[in-house]
Structure formats: structure tokens, C-alpha cells
Enzyme design. Structure first.
Site, PDB file in Angstrom:
ATOM      1  N   ASP A  69       9.631 -42.204  44.663  1.00 47.87           N
ATOM      2  CA  ASP A  69       9.149 -40.634  44.612  1.00 47.87           C
ATOM      3  C   ASP A  69       8.993 -40.283  46.205  1.00 47.87           C
ATOM      4  O   ASP A  69       9.336 -39.054  46.024  1.00 47.87           O
ATOM      5  CB  ASP A  69       7.588 -40.736  43.738  1.00 47.87           C
ATOM      6  N   GLU A  83       5.158 -36.799  54.841  1.00 46.87           N
ATOM      7  CA  GLU A  83       6.045 -37.544  53.951  1.00 46.87           C
ATOM      8  C   GLU A  83       7.092 -36.653  53.131  1.00 46.87           C
ATOM      9  O   GLU A  83       6.469 -35.342  52.668  1.00 46.87           O
ATOM     10  CB  GLU A  83       4.776 -38.090  52.860  1.00 46.87           C
TER      11      GLU A  83
END
Length: 506
Positions: free
Chosen positions: A92, A483
Site C-alpha cells: 500500500d 510516505e
């Protein structure tokens, strides 16, 4: 309620002559003109890179034409503990876990991007299809057993305690599932939405695959609706929370899934389902955040198309709900949005760019529907034209790509200045090619704590982005800002495809 046609004509004339201004906080972005304008941003380059990013997130056996070559095969035995094949799919974000909930949303949004703007992607359309198929091939595996969905592979807590390449991964590959006894209507309905949306993408290019996807979507949605419950409320809570808890409940996914099945199948059954269940599923809730957890906004926009373009009169209320969402973003009495001093939509400090990209996509998509129907947004009696939606969307995209106080692109590999120390294991550690020896769990933290730039450039990755004051530290440890994630990029693909066509580079 729909505006009378005479008022629509008046509003349209008003739109053409006097588009509503944006606030000073948004620095009065340029109004769109009817002819194509040239842009300072190279949207075509950004589009190519936004799709390329997904190859860096691949799990499983990589194909011969893999373009991000510092990645290698990984997690080739996923599912073996339960004697099922769960090899493939996407990691993910910057970790090595396969979370089915955000992966399914990623597939839905990539598919929606291709459905609305694939005709503008030119050579990138095939790459977009490959990115979608990498997810849907996995989702087909995860839903192979009736009334069961394998929703996660990996132990997030143990994975996050390590800093290691996916190619070296030795943390437990636990398999989590929802079934009749442990329902997960949220993740199941999102998976159904993903499969249904993808079936539209492949309807012409691979009709056999499209039929398989739609058939599976129908079956998975039946399971989601029959066995109701949030997947993070039962036995899986300690494994999926706080990572991908279903904070908004499962009702939004049921409405969203039904909307996609209605669009993909044209079956009256799903329209009836929406008409009967819509209010109970929160159709008129005043949600203003669209992302991997809450789908109400997406469902409203999607169902508005059926009313605006297909003239399904029974869905007229969704036009009003969609308008209310758009009005919440614009300056005026209905505004609920916050913007940074530099003009970036700001929803929350953790991975804010996911909301920027999803909002930009929704603005451009709704503008497309409104234009097709010769309609406008009604904000308390004032008309807001499609071009105003496009202006706001373009400003958000431009900010992300470098038109901001930091003069920094928040897409890795795009522009002259971009994040160098992203929170991503594979990017921050030496590649297998340059360092064949295994890097153990704790050994990788020397790279994590290093001030050096990441050795492997994850081209196209959009990071979480700056804070509410437009500040960005470019620190690997700051996962909230640094991120990347698949669900940040997925809607951005569609937004960039539209802008690349409408605003070619100088």
C-alpha cells in the site's frame, strides 16, 4: 431538487460572462478559457510518472517488462499457509503489507480515472490498464472462495518493527479474511466496486476478462450486503487498526458498490437497491472528505452522472448532495474547506495529499458531467460553472507539482526539486542488484536514520505533503509528510490525464 431549465440557461449565461471569483487565500487562479492554454507544468510527464509509480509497489513475481528495475520478486509464497494463492497485488505504501481495503480503493480510483479520462491518456492508457490489472488479478484471487475475502497478507505490527526490502522480507505473512461469521461489508463492497469499475475499463479491450470481473463483483457485493458488519469491529481489529480501520462504517461502501454495479451492469436491481437503501446508507450525510475510508462523496458524484447524463430522475437528490460537497470547497457561505497560505486544500496532517488528489479528480469529473448536461453547481442560489471547478482542481495539481511556497514538487522524480528521503523501505535501502546480501530486519534502520538521499528513486510517488503552513522537512522518519501511497496516486492519474490534454506543455 433540479433547477428549472430556464434558470439553468440564465445561470449558464452568467457563468460565461462572470465566473465566481476565488478568495485571496487561493491567490485568484487564472480562469479557464474556451481554447487550449499552454501550461508551465508538464502534465504529460507527470501522468507517465504517476502510473510508473505503481510498478514500484508491485508484490509477487515481476514481469519481464518491469520498468522500475531496482525492484525484484517478493512474497512469492503469500497465501500458502491457508493453501491459497495470494501472490501479487500491491504494497500500500512504504511498508511490505498487502492491505486489501486500500488496495481495492486504489483499483476503483485507477479504473475511474481510466473510465473518465482514458481517452485522453494516449500511449499511457495501456500502462494504466496494466496498473489496474495488477490489482484486479490479485482481487480475483482474494475472492475466489464464495462468501470469503482474503483482506490482508502480513502482520503490520511486526512488519513496521523492521526496515527491510520486500525482497528480503521475513516477517510473518499472516492471512486475514472476512466471511459469514466475521463479516466485512466495507472491504467487501469496496472490492465489489473495484471489480465492477475495472470491468468497464476492459469491456472493449478484453471482454472475457471484463465479464469475469463483473460476475465476481456481483457475487462479492451480495456477500457484502447479506452479511453486514465492519471488518475492523470483529476478530481482525487488532490487525487492521489503527492502520486501516473502517472509521466511517460500512454503509458508504455499500452505496458506493451499488453505484458502481449499477453503472457497470445497467441492471435495474441496483438502481432499486439505491432508491430503497440510499437514506439508510447515509446518502445525505454531510461528509466532505473522500478517500480510502469514506466513499459518500464519490457515490454522490457517480450517481449524479446517472441523473445528469442518463436522466435517471429518481436520482435527482444526488445532484443536490454533490453540489453541497462542491460548495463546501469553494469560498462563500457554504465553505467548510481549509487552505494553506499557499493555497493547498488541507484536510489533515497525515498524508494530506491523498485528499488533494481525490478532490482534484472529483472536481474535474463532476465538471465533465455538468458540461455534458449543460448544467451548473447551485451554491445557495448562486451558479458555479464547470470551469470554476476545473480552475480549483488545476490549482491543486499545480501546487503539488511545484507551484508552491517551497518551489518543490511533491511527486518524486518530477521537476527540479522533489523529496529525496521518502518513507519507503525499498527506495531507502540499497537494491538487491547493488547489495545482493540479505539486509536483516533491524540492520535496515541504519539507512532509515541516515540523512543521505534514498539510493533508489521511486519515480512518480506522491508523498503525504506539507503541513498547514506549507512547510515540508523531507525527513524519512516523518511518515505523515514523506510516505507515498497507492491511493494518493490513483485519482491523480485521472486528473493529470485531463490536464495533459487541456493544457499541453510549452
Amino acid at each position: 431538487m433540479a433547477l428549472p431549465y430556464s434558470l439553468v440557461l440564465i445561470f449558464l449565461l452568467f457563468c460565461l460572462s462572470s465566473p465566481p471569483p476565488l478568495s485571496n487565500a487561493q491567490h485568484n487562479p487564472l480562469n479557464h478559457r474556451h481554447h487550449r492554454l499552454f501550461s508551465g507544468q508538464n502534465y504529460s510527464d507527470a501522468l507517465s510518472k504517476s502510473i510508473l509509480f505503481f510498478e514500484g509497489q508491485r508484490s509477487g513475481k515481476l514481469p519481464p517488462d518491469q520498468r522500475i528495475t531496482w525492484r525484484g520478486d517478493s512474497a512469492l509464497s503469500d497465501g500458502s499457509t491457508l493453501h491459497v494463492d495470494l501472490v501479487g497485488g500491491y504494497y500500500d505504501a512504504g511498508d511490505n503489507v498487502k492491505f486489501g481495503f486500500p488496495m481495492a480503493f486504489t483499483a476503483t480510483m485507477l479504473s475511474w480515472s481510466a473510465i473518465e479520462f482514458g481517452g485522453l491518456m494516449q500511449a499511457e492508457l495501456q500502462n494504466a490498464r496494466e496498473a489496474i490489472r495488477w490489482a484486479t488479478d490479485y482481487l480475483l484471487k482474494a475472492t475466489a472462495e464464495p462468501d470469503t475475502i482474503h483482506v490482508q497478507v502480513g502482520d503490520a505490527n511486526k512488519d513496521h518493527a523492521c526496515w527491510e526490502r520486500p525482497e528480503d522480507m521475513d516477517t510473518p505473512r499472516n492471512v486475514l479474511k472476512v466471511d459469514r461469521n466475521n463479516p466485512g461489508s466495507d472491504v467487501a463492497a469496496e472490492t465489489a466496486a473495484a471489480l465492477a469499475a475495472a470491468s468497464l475499463v476492459f469491456r472493449r479491450s478484453d471482454p472475457t476478462y471484463a465479464k469475469l470481473l463483473l460476475g465476481r463483483a456481483i457475487r462479492v457485493f451480495e456477500f457484502a450486503d447479506k452479511y453486514r458488519g465492519a471488518y475492523s469491529n470483529g476478530n481482525l481489529k487488532s490487525f487492521v487498526c489503527p492502520f486501516y480501520c473502517s472509521y466511517s462504517g460500512f454503509q458508504d461502501e455499500l452505496l458506493w458498490g451499488a453505484a458502481w454495479l449499477h453503472r457497470a451492469s445497467k441492471n435495474q436491481t441496483y438502481l432499486n437497491y439505491i432508491q430503497v437503501n440510499g437514506q439508510n446508507l447515509g446518502a445525505d450525510q454531510s461528509d466532505t472528505t473522500f478517500g480510502w475510508d469514506n466513499k459518500h462523496v464519490g457515490a454522490r458524484i457517480l450517481l449524479s452522472k446517472a441523473f445528469l447524463v442518463q436522466k435517471v430522475q429518481s436520482l435527482h437528490e444526488y445532484k443536490g448532495h454533490a453540489d453541497n460537497y462542491i460548495c463546501s470547497l469553494l469560498p462563500g457561505p457554504s465553505s467548510q474547506a481549509q487552505y494553506t497560505p499557499g493555497g493547498l486544500l488541507f484536510k489533515m496532517s497525515d498524508s494530506n495529499m491523498q485528499y488533494v488528489t481525490s478532490t482534484a479528480f472529483v472536481l474535474l469529473t463532476y465538471a465533465k458531467y455538468l458540461t455534458s448536461a449543460h448544467n451548473v453547481v447551485n451554491c445557495g442560489g448562486a451558479a458555479v460553472c464547470p470551469k470554476s471547478l476545473r480552475t480549483l482542481a488545476k490549482k491543486q495539481v499545480d501546487y503539488l507539482l511545484g507551484d508552491n511556497p517551497k518551489k518543490m514538487s511533491y511527486m518524486v522524480g518530477y521537476g527540479g526539486r522533489y523529496p529525496l528521503r521518502i518513507h519507503h523501505r525499498g527506495s531507502s535501502l540499497p537494491s538487491v542488484a547493488s547489495h545482493p546480501a540479505k539486509i536483516q530486519c533491524s540492520s535496515g534502520f541504519s539507512s532509515f536514520n541516515s540523512e543521505s538521499p534514498n539510493p533508489n528513486i521511486l519515480v512518480g510517488a506522491v508523498v503525504g505533503g506539507p503541513d498547514q503552513q506549507d512547510q515540508f522537512a523531507d525527513q524519512r522518519s516523518d511518515y505523515q509528510q514523506s510516505e507515498p501511497a497507492t491511493y494518493i496516486n490513483a485519482p491523480f492519474v485521472g486528473a493529470l490525464a485531463y490536464l495533459a490534454h487541456s493544457f499541453p506543455h510549452l
